[in-house]
Design an enzyme around this catalytic site. Structure first.
Site, PDB file in Angstrom:
ATOM      1  N   GLY A   1       0.817  -1.207   0.000  1.00 33.85           N
ATOM      2  CA  GLY A   1       0.000   0.000   0.000  1.00 33.85           C
ATOM      3  C   GLY A   1       0.850   1.256   0.000  1.00 33.85           C
ATOM      4  O   GLY A   1       1.723   1.427   0.868  1.00 33.85           O
TER       5      GLY A   1
ATOM      6  N   GLY B   1      -0.018   5.825   5.143  1.00 35.57           N
ATOM      7  CA  GLY B   1       0.690   4.962   6.070  1.00 35.57           C
ATOM      8  C   GLY B   1       1.877   4.278   5.433  1.00 35.57           C
ATOM      9  O   GLY B   1       2.977   4.246   6.006  1.00 35.57           O
TER      10      GLY B   1
ATOM     11  N   VAL C   1      -1.734  -7.975  -4.457  1.00 36.11           N
ATOM     12  CA  VAL C   1      -1.459  -9.061  -3.518  1.00 36.11           C
ATOM     13  C   VAL C   1      -2.604 -10.057  -3.574  1.00 36.11           C
ATOM     14  O   VAL C   1      -3.769  -9.684  -3.434  1.00 36.11           O
ATOM     15  CB  VAL C   1      -1.275  -8.524  -2.087  1.00 36.11           C
ATOM     16  CG1 VAL C   1      -1.205  -9.672  -1.080  1.00 36.11           C
ATOM     17  CG2 VAL C   1      -0.026  -7.665  -2.004  1.00 36.11           C
TER      18      VAL C   1
ATOM     19  N   GLU D   1     -18.484  17.730   2.533  1.00 33.33           N
ATOM     20  CA  GLU D   1     -17.675  18.462   1.561  1.00 33.33           C
ATOM     21  C   GLU D   1     -18.182  18.256   0.143  1.00 33.33           C
ATOM     22  O   GLU D   1     -18.180  19.190  -0.668  1.00 33.33           O
ATOM     23  CB  GLU D   1     -16.214  18.051   1.720  1.00 33.33           C
ATOM     24  CG  GLU D   1     -15.624  18.571   3.026  1.00 33.33           C
ATOM     25  CD  GLU D   1     -14.233  18.048   3.346  1.00 33.33           C
ATOM     26  OE1 GLU D   1     -13.574  18.651   4.214  1.00 33.33           O
ATOM     27  OE2 GLU D   1     -13.815  17.043   2.742  1.00 33.33           O
TER      28      GLU D   1
ATOM     29  N   ASP E   1      -6.153   2.336   7.837  1.00 34.63           N
ATOM     30  CA  ASP E   1      -7.503   1.778   7.761  1.00 34.63           C
ATOM     31  C   ASP E   1      -7.511   0.258   7.839  1.00 34.63           C
ATOM     32  O   ASP E   1      -8.571  -0.346   7.996  1.00 34.63           O
ATOM     33  CB  ASP E   1      -8.170   2.195   6.442  1.00 34.63           C
ATOM     34  CG  ASP E   1      -8.557   3.663   6.431  1.00 34.63           C
ATOM     35  OD1 ASP E   1      -8.875   4.191   7.509  1.00 34.63           O
ATOM     36  OD2 ASP E   1      -8.541   4.278   5.354  1.00 34.63           O
TER      37      ASP E   1
ATOM     38  N   ALA F   1      -6.033  10.386   7.617  1.00 34.82           N
ATOM     39  CA  ALA F   1      -4.679  10.478   7.087  1.00 34.82           C
ATOM     40  C   ALA F   1      -3.619  10.755   8.161  1.00 34.82           C
ATOM     41  O   ALA F   1      -2.576  10.091   8.183  1.00 34.82           O
ATOM     42  CB  ALA F   1      -4.628  11.548   5.995  1.00 34.82           C
TER      43      ALA F   1
END
Length: 426
Positions: free
Chosen positions: A13, A17, A81, A176, A305, A321
């Site tokens: 990923g 992170g 993966v 938003e 997450d 984030a």
């Protein structure tokens, strides 16, 4: 990679992170393999602006190889993966051309999350969520095409349905989106059509809970609701969506004809827990230890997450984030310390530097704990913070110029309908 055998750290990923973990390992004597399905990192907090034609995809994204080009201990692998073998300590990867397995000494799973439909996955074609660039450009296409269909409609009911946009979920993304869409309709598109008045578009924000922005204080939630309603958004709380289809939504017992439905109501973790056979919470997040390690899997960590962790202060680490970046740095430092023989780090503790959400021009809310703001000052702080945290200098310049042009002209520079529309999702 180095010819000398060094510990291999696989990071799955390239989100906040994963990149933070890779950077934290920059000086470590390890070889890092960063695996992602896409070749780019995206700044997810601004995805909604791509979806509503404020920004172009390249404004909020950057190639992963370029981002990490100055870090020689990183190899980027583009692929998916397909499984993890804990016995052989290897990760199976398939990129459509070839497949294989890479052995690891340490594994960091930062695979993010997708939108969740709470057992109603058949709604997804009609109510897309917003997690990727592809999601954002698809939503932009649906939004802009709805106005085109309204312009061509000969039936009043058909026209009104095409001018109705329903957003399910009153968290930051939903709020938003609602504010940006109503400004798109009432400012950027106001003079573009001849047979319809885009300013008559109806934007409906639906929240199942008692208030929008539940992570904010009740006072700021109410201020956000009032700001949305002042813009022209219809906000419904304590309202549950019972069905979504090609013709619209059912809210409680009321059917609302709508050509555009957007989903911002929940998230579901990646299948990482299934790959490992590890315990997970109801959202599919791996239940990890106080240092993000996966119990029963030596050298394996889950962050962002992908993980469910209650930190040393007793607070559940949120799926945002800043938390993912802090987790990535923590695990990267932890591995570095282990390899260097330094003492174990203290358990992870999340530092919440504040929550921000924007509603529209000069309208935002900010909660820093010690001070809470609303209105123009919060709006300026939101903009400055988001520009500061963009991935590189080029993105900061592009977003700043794009926002300045939109602010001065009330126009949106990315109003492009690209790709093909397919039913039933339209």
């Amino acid at each position: 990679m180095s010819d000398q055998k060094r510990p291999v750290v696989i990071i799955v990923g390239a989100g906040f992170g994963g990149l933070s973990a890779a950077r934290a390992l920059a000086s470590a004597e390890v070889d890092i393999v960063l695996v992602d399905q896409r070749n780019h990192h995206i700044f997810q907090p601004l995805l909604y602006q791509v979806a509503t034609a404020s920004l172009s995809p390249a404004d909020i994204a950057g190639p992963v190889r370029s981002i990490l080009s100055s870090q020689p201990n990183v190899t980027v692998v583009l692929g998916t993966v397909t499984g993890i073998d804990s016995a052989t300590r290897s990760v199976s990867i398939d990129n459509g051309v070839r497949s294989g397995a890479i052995a690891y000494d340490y594994l960091i799973l930062a695979t993010g999350a997708r939108h969740a439909y709470f057992g109603n996955d058949h709604w997804e074609p009609y109510a897309p969520g917003l997690k990727t660039i592809e999601d954002a450009t698809s939503i932009r296409r649906r939004l802009l095409w709805a106005f085109e269909r309204a312009e061509m409609a000969t039936d009043i009911a058909e026209r009104d349905a095409n001018l109705t946009i329903v957003i399910v979920g009153g968290g930051p993304t939903g709020v938003e989106l609602a504010g940006s869409i109503i400004e798109l309709a009432r400012a950027a598109l106001a003079k573009d059509f001849r047979r319809i008045d885009p300013r008559k578009a109806r934007v409906l924000l639906v929240e199942a809970g008692p208030r929008i922005l539940p992570s904010f204080t009740p006072e700021l939630s109410e201020a956000a609701k009032q700001s949305l309603e002042k813009l022209g958004v219809s906000v419904r709380v304590d309202a549950r969506v019972m069905n979504c289809d090609a013709e619209g939504v059912v809210i409680g017992e009321e059917r609302v004809p709508a050509a555009t439905i957007l989903w911002a109501a929940g998230v579901q973790a990646s299948p990482a827990a299934g790959w490992l056979g590890a315990a997970a919470d109801r959202a599919g997040r791996v239940l990890v230890g106080p240092d993000f390690s996966v119990p029963g899997h030596e050298g394996v960590f889950a962050i962002g997450d992908t993980a469910s962790l209650t930190d040393a202060a007793g607070q559940l680490v949120p799926g945002v984030a800043p938390a993912a970046k802090q987790a990535g740095r923590y695990v990267g430092d932890l591995i570095t310390r282990r390899l260097s023989g330094f003492p174990q780090q203290a358990p992870f503790r999340y530092r919440n530097y504040g929550n921000l959400a924007t509603i529209g021009r000069y309208a935002a809310v900010a909660d820093f704990g010690w001070i809470r703001l609303r209105g123009a000052l919060a709006w300026w702080l939101w903009g400055i913070a988001h520009i500061f945290f963009l991935i590189d200098f080029r993105n900061r310049v592009a977003v700043t110029l794009g926002w300045l042009w939109s602010f001065l002209t009330f126009k949106r520079g990315a109003r492009l309908i690209t790709g093909m529309l397919r039913t039933p999702g339209k």
